[in-house]
Design an enzyme around this catalytic site. Structure first.
Site, PDB file in Angstrom:
ATOM      1  CG  ASP A 311      -1.799   1.193   1.349  1.00 32.98           C
ATOM      2  OD1 ASP A 311      -2.661   1.342   0.471  1.00 32.98           O
ATOM      3  OD2 ASP A 311      -1.637   1.974   2.303  1.00 32.98           O
ATOM      4  CD  GLU A 364      -2.375   2.528  -3.451  1.00 31.72           C
ATOM      5  OE1 GLU A 364      -3.337   3.288  -3.615  1.00 31.72           O
ATOM      6  OE2 GLU A 364      -1.664   2.557  -2.442  1.00 31.72           O
TER       7      GLU A 364
END
Length: 635
Positions: A311, A364
């Protein structure tokens, strides 16, 4: 010599080289002088003293003082009689007189977060689970993931489906209901939003306090092992969301663990992520590197997961992320790159792949940082996939437009092919796109009720045929109009209504078409697998391209994103015969129905730069796949 011969692992820990630190730190079952118990270890430099407090000593801060190990920064203690599920914390006395009660950074299990919880760690032994996924894991070693179908169902375990009283399904219940559903719908992988322990439900799991502890809201660690095991027995890969960019400022967690910045960066400009109200990790500290990389390795090692989606990579890479001039200090080269974070990410990926060569490491990363999915030996970050956030933003902007004005944004459908092969991409329609007023996927579509469904069907046809692996968030497959709410389940009751039920049928069948059509996934890294047939017909909101596999099999994709039907549209293609493979307007999908024509043969009519062409009708908001018939007259 420390207990269990710990000096060398400790040495590696302090040099940022112990990638299984979870075998050293935390609470581990042991026997001393014929007494069963647990040995506790915790790294807390520059403090006056440390003790273990818990259910086993009445939370008495004086009952079990810990001893310094050889490094003078790590403390350990064997406590007999400690049993499974006993709650505990570390009591840390700082040199300035403060008393801190901290959960164990390496705990395998945690107290269930709620209003009465003290957020303590719990004693737990991970050993003993009998896995039954060897056949699945062995098979993965021989799969070329780049040339395989990857169609991911992103799910939040706490809100996929709730009981009637609003309580969560357990890991064990999800092992039946969720596994069966994902398998029935034809997805190849599931991506689970963070299951690492977190105190605040509203963070969706992205503010982590337990980097080695799966959330106890849904059960104990072996229950989660069972869930992964069941996914694997169904042939479904498991990807976990993992958050090494930041952590919350809860007093019991990593925040100023020894009374001062320890896990977080100490520099004024690198310490805080103000937008999220969290602390940023210190990627220049060896012990933090050992901690984070060990956390990643841990989930592959102990839980048999297939991949990690890392993330907020962009927030790690840039010193000026979410900052104004004057709020950050350039690196030694005068740049905005966080060199320590870059080195960490490279080492992370090198380490994971050294232990688990078939792992999926997905970034990401929302900027144009180069070589994200290229090997570190080439100067890359070493991931093997990256979310294509540019594609996501462009196509969602396009499909949200009134069809009358889509002609002015036609490039948003075509621009992605300018860089489609620069990285190994996953096309994400994730949870972030269906919250905070952005509207659900079907809610983004303009038009009346029927047109919204038609728009979603056409979009799925476009997405499944576009180069790149796929990811869709739960609820989109049934046309849920409401945005995702982490406190509510997916509105599966909508399948009692015809349009929603038929959309689910289409998604299921389209997923199967994708998996059984190598042209859609086999060549994702070059123009050998893709060719434009009509890229510039913006006035008609029309798009056509072909996908090819390694054997030369070809599928033509036809898309009409306009609000009007196209009749007798002529398109230049390779000479031959084409058979209908998919049409989004079939009545069983909720469409208006299609003509009986299922085969198209080229004529000698010049069109789109080609000597041969086909002529077809294409309804508004629709997608059609035509597969070229091979020499044996088989599609």
């Amino acid at each position: 010599m420390g207990l269990l011969g710990t000096d060398f692992p400790l040495h590696l820990f302090h040099h940022g080289e112990n990638f299984k630190t979870y075998e050293l730190m935390g609470a581990h079952s042991a026997t001393r002088n014929k007494k069963r118990g647990f040995v506790f270890r915790v790294w807390v430099p520059n403090v006056k003293s440390v003790s273990v407090v818990g259910d086993f000593n009445g939370w008495d801060i004086h009952a079990h003082p810990m001893q310094q190990m050889v490094d003078k920064e790590t403390y350990e203690l064997f406590i007999p009689g400690v049993k499974k599920f006993d709650a505990y914390k570390y009591c840390i006395q700082t040199h300035d007189g403060r008393t801190l009660f901290k959960a164990d950074p390496y705990a395998f299990h945690s107290e269930t977060p709620n209003a009465q919880s003290s957020n303590a760690s719990k004693v737990y032994n991970l050993s003993g689970y009998k896995w039954s996924d060897k056949e699945y894991l062995d098979k993965q070693k021989h799969i070329n993931i780049y040339a395989s179908p990857v169609n991911i169902y992103e799910v939040n375990l706490l809100s996929w489906r709730l009981r009637e009283d609003g309580s969560y399904l357990t890991y064990r219940e999800l092992a039946t209901e969720l596994v069966d559903y994902v398998s029935e719908m034809g997805y190849t992988h599931v991506e689970i939003m963070p299951v690492t322990e977190h105190p605040f439900d509203g963070s969706w799991g992205y503010q982590v306090t337990g980097y080695f502890s799966v959330t106890s809201r849904l059960g104990e660690p072996k229950d989660f092992m069972y869930l992964v095991d069941c996914f694997h027995k169904a042939g479904i890969g498991v990807i976990l969301d993992w958050v090494p960019a930041h952590f919350p400022k809860d007093a019991f967690g990593l925040y100023e663990f020894n009374g001062a910045p320890l896990y977080e960066a100490s520099q004024w400009d690198r310490m805080e992520n103000r937008g999220w109200g969290t602390r940023k990790f210190d990627y220049g500290r060896n012990e933090v590197l050992s901690f984070l990389i060990s956390s990643a390795v841990f989930f592959f090692d102990k839980y048999h997961i297939d991949g990690l989606r890392v993330d907020a990579v962009a927030s790690m890479l840039y010193l000026d992320y979410d900052k104004q001039p004057g709020e950050w200090v350039p690196n030694v080269y005068g740049e905005n790159k966080n060199l320590e974070a870059v080195a960490f990410l490279r080492r992370l990926n090198e380490t994971v792949f050294s232990y688990f060569p078939s792992a999926l490491m997905i970034a990401e990363e929302s900027t144009a940082w180069p070589l994200v999915t290229r090997p570190t030996s080439m100067g890359g970050l070493g991931f093997n996939f990256k979310w294509n956030m540019g594609w996501m933003n462009d196509v969602l902007s396009y499909v949200s437009k009134n069809p009358l004005f889509r002609r002015y944004d036609h490039n948003k459908l075509t621009f992605s092919m300018m860089y489609a092969f620069s990285e190994n991409y996953i096309l994400p329609i994730s949870h972030d796109e269906v919250v905070h007023g952005k509207a659900s996927l079907i809610g983004k579509m303009p038009g009346d009720y029927d047109e919204k469904f038609a728009g979603v069907r056409a979009f799925f046809g476009y997405m499944l045929s576009h180069p790149g692996k796929k990811l869709n968030f739960m609820g989109s497959e049934i046309g849920q109009f409401k945005e995702w709410n982490y406190q509510e389940g997916v509105e599966f009751f909508l399948k009692d209504y015809e349009k929603h039920a038929k959309l689910a049928v289409m998604v299921k069948e389209l997923n199967e078409i994708y998996k059984s059509t190598p042209a859609f996934y086999e060549i994702e890294d070059s123009w050998d697998g893709f060719g434009w047939l009509a890229a510039d017909d913006c006035d008609s909101n029309f798009l056509a391209y072909e996908r090819r596999d390694r054997r030369g099999e070809t599928v033509i994709v036809l898309l009409n994103f306009s609000g009007t039907d196209h009749y007798h549209y002529r398109l230049g293609v390779q000479q031959g015969k084409y058979k209908l493979l998919f049409h989004s307007e079939e009545k069983r999908y909720g469409g208006r129905g299609i003509s009986e024509q299922t085969t198209y043969t080229t004529t000698n009519d010049y069109s789109h730069g080609k000597e041969h062409s086909i002529c077809f009708d294409l309804p508004k908001f629709s997608c059609m796949y035509l597969k070229k018939v091979n020499k044996n007259n088989k599609p």
